[in-house]
Design a protein around this motif. Structure first.
Motif, PDB file in Angstrom:
ATOM      1  N   TYR A  30      46.708  79.275  63.264  1.00  0.00           N
ATOM      2  CA  TYR A  30      47.002  79.321  64.802  1.00  0.00           C
ATOM      3  C   TYR A  30      45.270  79.577  64.644  1.00  0.00           C
ATOM      4  O   TYR A  30      45.063  78.913  65.666  1.00  0.00           O
ATOM      5  CB  TYR A  30      47.336  80.825  64.749  1.00  0.00           C
ATOM      6  CG  TYR A  30      47.156  80.978  66.611  1.00  0.00           C
ATOM      7  CD1 TYR A  30      48.179  80.687  67.000  1.00  0.00           C
ATOM      8  CD2 TYR A  30      45.879  81.997  66.820  1.00  0.00           C
ATOM      9  CE1 TYR A  30      47.771  80.242  68.655  1.00  0.00           C
ATOM     10  CE2 TYR A  30      45.601  81.835  68.083  1.00  0.00           C
ATOM     11  CZ  TYR A  30      46.695  81.743  69.031  1.00  0.00           C
ATOM     12  OH  TYR A  30      45.914  81.880  70.192  1.00  0.00           O
ATOM     13  N   GLN A  34      43.429  76.615  67.657  1.00  0.00           N
ATOM     14  CA  GLN A  34      42.786  77.109  68.820  1.00  0.00           C
ATOM     15  C   GLN A  34      41.158  76.327  68.974  1.00  0.00           C
ATOM     16  O   GLN A  34      41.034  76.064  69.766  1.00  0.00           O
ATOM     17  CB  GLN A  34      43.236  78.519  68.547  1.00  0.00           C
ATOM     18  CG  GLN A  34      45.033  78.767  68.741  1.00  0.00           C
ATOM     19  CD  GLN A  34      44.965  78.282  70.388  1.00  0.00           C
ATOM     20  OE1 GLN A  34      44.640  78.312  71.737  1.00  0.00           O
ATOM     21  NE2 GLN A  34      46.005  78.128  70.897  1.00  0.00           N
ATOM     22  N   SER A  68      45.898  94.188  64.646  1.00  0.00           N
ATOM     23  CA  SER A  68      44.629  94.159  65.482  1.00  0.00           C
ATOM     24  C   SER A  68      43.102  94.250  65.326  1.00  0.00           C
ATOM     25  O   SER A  68      42.562  93.281  66.426  1.00  0.00           O
ATOM     26  CB  SER A  68      45.344  95.200  65.978  1.00  0.00           C
ATOM     27  OG  SER A  68      45.671  96.343  66.104  1.00  0.00           O
ATOM     28  N   PRO A  84      44.910  85.773  75.329  1.00  0.00           N
ATOM     29  CA  PRO A  84      45.318  86.098  74.312  1.00  0.00           C
ATOM     30  C   PRO A  84      45.412  86.878  72.956  1.00  0.00           C
ATOM     31  O   PRO A  84      45.996  86.880  72.359  1.00  0.00           O
ATOM     32  CB  PRO A  84      47.026  85.921  74.667  1.00  0.00           C
ATOM     33  CG  PRO A  84      45.926  84.318  74.818  1.00  0.00           C
ATOM     34  CD  PRO A  84      44.446  84.119  74.751  1.00  0.00           C
ATOM     35  N   HIS A  85      44.474  86.134  72.274  1.00  0.00           N
ATOM     36  CA  HIS A  85      44.090  85.523  70.568  1.00  0.00           C
ATOM     37  C   HIS A  85      44.385  86.678  69.987  1.00  0.00           C
ATOM     38  O   HIS A  85      45.000  86.656  68.584  1.00  0.00           O
ATOM     39  CB  HIS A  85      43.285  84.888  70.746  1.00  0.00           C
ATOM     40  CG  HIS A  85      43.015  84.056  70.996  1.00  0.00           C
ATOM     41  ND1 HIS A  85      43.740  82.812  71.232  1.00  0.00           N
ATOM     42  CD2 HIS A  85      41.680  83.458  71.923  1.00  0.00           C
ATOM     43  CE1 HIS A  85      43.476  81.870  72.144  1.00  0.00           C
ATOM     44  NE2 HIS A  85      42.031  82.105  72.657  1.00  0.00           N
ATOM     45  N   LYS A  87      46.194  89.330  70.254  1.00  0.00           N
ATOM     46  CA  LYS A  87      47.590  90.028  70.417  1.00  0.00           C
ATOM     47  C   LYS A  87      48.673  88.477  69.879  1.00  0.00           C
ATOM     48  O   LYS A  87      49.895  88.613  68.774  1.00  0.00           O
ATOM     49  CB  LYS A  87      48.921  90.423  71.359  1.00  0.00           C
ATOM     50  CG  LYS A  87      49.426  90.396  72.024  1.00  0.00           C
ATOM     51  CD  LYS A  87      50.507  90.384  73.347  1.00  0.00           C
ATOM     52  CE  LYS A  87      51.724  90.591  73.290  1.00  0.00           C
ATOM     53  NZ  LYS A  87      51.569  91.357  74.656  1.00  0.00           N
ATOM     54  N   THR A  88      48.224  87.394  70.139  1.00  0.00           N
ATOM     55  CA  THR A  88      48.798  86.540  69.278  1.00  0.00           C
ATOM     56  C   THR A  88      48.785  86.501  68.159  1.00  0.00           C
ATOM     57  O   THR A  88      49.945  85.788  67.305  1.00  0.00           O
ATOM     58  CB  THR A  88      48.552  84.794  69.671  1.00  0.00           C
ATOM     59  OG1 THR A  88      48.749  84.910  71.043  1.00  0.00           O
ATOM     60  CG2 THR A  88      49.545  83.788  69.686  1.00  0.00           C
ATOM     61  N   TYR A  90      48.266  88.295  65.799  1.00  0.00           N
ATOM     62  CA  TYR A  90      48.608  89.766  65.322  1.00  0.00           C
ATOM     63  C   TYR A  90      50.416  89.095  64.900  1.00  0.00           C
ATOM     64  O   TYR A  90      51.340  89.782  63.958  1.00  0.00           O
ATOM     65  CB  TYR A  90      48.734  90.555  66.425  1.00  0.00           C
ATOM     66  CG  TYR A  90      49.317  92.283  65.652  1.00  0.00           C
ATOM     67  CD1 TYR A  90      48.869  93.295  64.994  1.00  0.00           C
ATOM     68  CD2 TYR A  90      51.032  91.881  65.661  1.00  0.00           C
ATOM     69  CE1 TYR A  90      50.235  93.889  64.625  1.00  0.00           C
ATOM     70  CE2 TYR A  90      51.762  93.943  65.594  1.00  0.00           C
ATOM     71  CZ  TYR A  90      51.107  94.196  64.306  1.00  0.00           C
ATOM     72  OH  TYR A  90      51.427  95.590  64.353  1.00  0.00           O
ATOM     73  N   HIS A  91      51.196  88.992  65.607  1.00  0.00           N
ATOM     74  CA  HIS A  91      52.267  88.304  66.003  1.00  0.00           C
ATOM     75  C   HIS A  91      52.498  87.231  64.843  1.00  0.00           C
ATOM     76  O   HIS A  91      53.403  86.833  63.986  1.00  0.00           O
ATOM     77  CB  HIS A  91      52.780  88.507  67.172  1.00  0.00           C
ATOM     78  CG  HIS A  91      53.198  89.330  67.626  1.00  0.00           C
ATOM     79  ND1 HIS A  91      53.864  90.312  67.468  1.00  0.00           N
ATOM     80  CD2 HIS A  91      52.979  89.892  69.086  1.00  0.00           C
ATOM     81  CE1 HIS A  91      54.321  91.143  68.415  1.00  0.00           C
ATOM     82  NE2 HIS A  91      53.364  90.769  69.349  1.00  0.00           N
ATOM     83  N   ALA A  92      51.356  86.024  64.829  1.00  0.00           N
ATOM     84  CA  ALA A  92      51.541  85.435  63.837  1.00  0.00           C
ATOM     85  C   ALA A  92      51.546  86.167  62.164  1.00  0.00           C
ATOM     86  O   ALA A  92      52.240  85.566  61.887  1.00  0.00           O
ATOM     87  CB  ALA A  92      49.857  83.983  63.855  1.00  0.00           C
ATOM     88  N   ASP A  95      54.921  88.897  61.798  1.00  0.00           N
ATOM     89  CA  ASP A  95      55.944  88.051  62.191  1.00  0.00           C
ATOM     90  C   ASP A  95      56.259  86.753  60.562  1.00  0.00           C
ATOM     91  O   ASP A  95      57.622  87.125  61.184  1.00  0.00           O
ATOM     92  CB  ASP A  95      56.715  87.306  63.116  1.00  0.00           C
ATOM     93  CG  ASP A  95      56.274  87.826  65.155  1.00  0.00           C
ATOM     94  OD1 ASP A  95      56.478  88.836  64.526  1.00  0.00           O
ATOM     95  OD2 ASP A  95      56.345  87.733  65.444  1.00  0.00           O
TER      96      ASP A  95
END
Length: 237
Positions: A30, A34, A68, A84-85, A87-88, A90-92, A95
């Motif tokens: 990611y 980015q 986070s 938004p990075h 949060k993104t 964190y989920h990357a 998850d």
């Protein structure tokens, strides 16, 4: 008579090492996409940011595990935008870890057998509470859990006596009526023994004993597979 068995989570009920590796690989993909950051720079900045957090918060603090906070610090040190990075990212990470991980062999069957024996199952884990709940649900342990203690709730990390005492208090039993199972010899096994519980070292890869472990010879049980746990508990009466 044993009334409760308390389990660590990470690298005990599932392989954190495997899940973490996959989560970090996804995280790198990611940030590379980015921000066009190379892997070496990424790894160096992760280490620098994690060290900064540990120095600021202290190691006996559940917040050092917060992804986070880690990702926020990473982006701030990089001079990259937080939204938004954080949060993104964190989920990357999480998850992927949840998707790529699963329960350790025999762990679910072990809890099923403990339930049949009338022995309650608790959790004693470092880390922030909500993600540990996510893991327990994702890996199928949730139906068996009666009590949970996290370092976020306890205010200290293992093997602090206050952490272990809270585990015993929630079990509603005497220390000698509790068994604590974990992969970290110092934090889990020695911490449990110091509190008066039975310590079980889960060591599936056959790691060597850490320095100073001879002082605990005969005071703990080492297991390589969860099939060994219930037979040991039966010997305790």
């Amino acid at each position: 008579m044993i009334k409760e068995v308390i389990f660590d989570i990470d690298n005990t009920l599932y392989s954190y090492d495997k899940g973490h590796k996959e989560g970090m690989n996804e995280l790198y993909r990611y940030v590379n996409e980015q921000f066009q950051v190379g892997r070496e720079e990424f790894q160096e900045m992760v280490q620098r940011s994690n060290k900064e957090i540990a120095e600021r918060l202290g190691k006996d603090n559940a917040a050092i595990h917060s992804r986070s906070i880690r990702f926020q610090t990473l982006l701030e040190n990089w001079g990259k935008p937080l939204f938004p990075h954080v949060k993104t990212m964190y989920h990357a990470y999480w998850d992927t870890l949840l998707r790529e991980s699963g329960p350790e062999p025999g762990a679910i069957a072990c809890m099923e057998e403990l339930k049949k024996m009338g022995i309650s199952v608790g959790i004693g884990t470092d880390m922030t509470a909500m993600m540990q709940y996510e893991k327990l649900e994702a890996f199928g342990f949730a139906p068996f859990i009666t009590h949970v203690v996290t370092s976020q709730e306890a205010g200290v990390e293992k093997p602090h006596p206050d952490f272990m005492a809270l585990c015993v208090r929630k079990a509603g039993a005497l220390p000698e009526e509790c068994v604590f199972v974990g992969d970290n010899f110092k934090k889990d096994t020695c911490g449990a023994i110091a509190c008066g519980m039975h310590g079980v070292w889960y060591n599936p890869k056959g790691k060597a004993l850490p320095e100073g472990a001879d002082a605990f010879a005969g005071a703990y049980r080492e297991i390589r597979h969860f099939d060994e746990l219930v037979p040991y508990i039966r010997t305790l009466g």
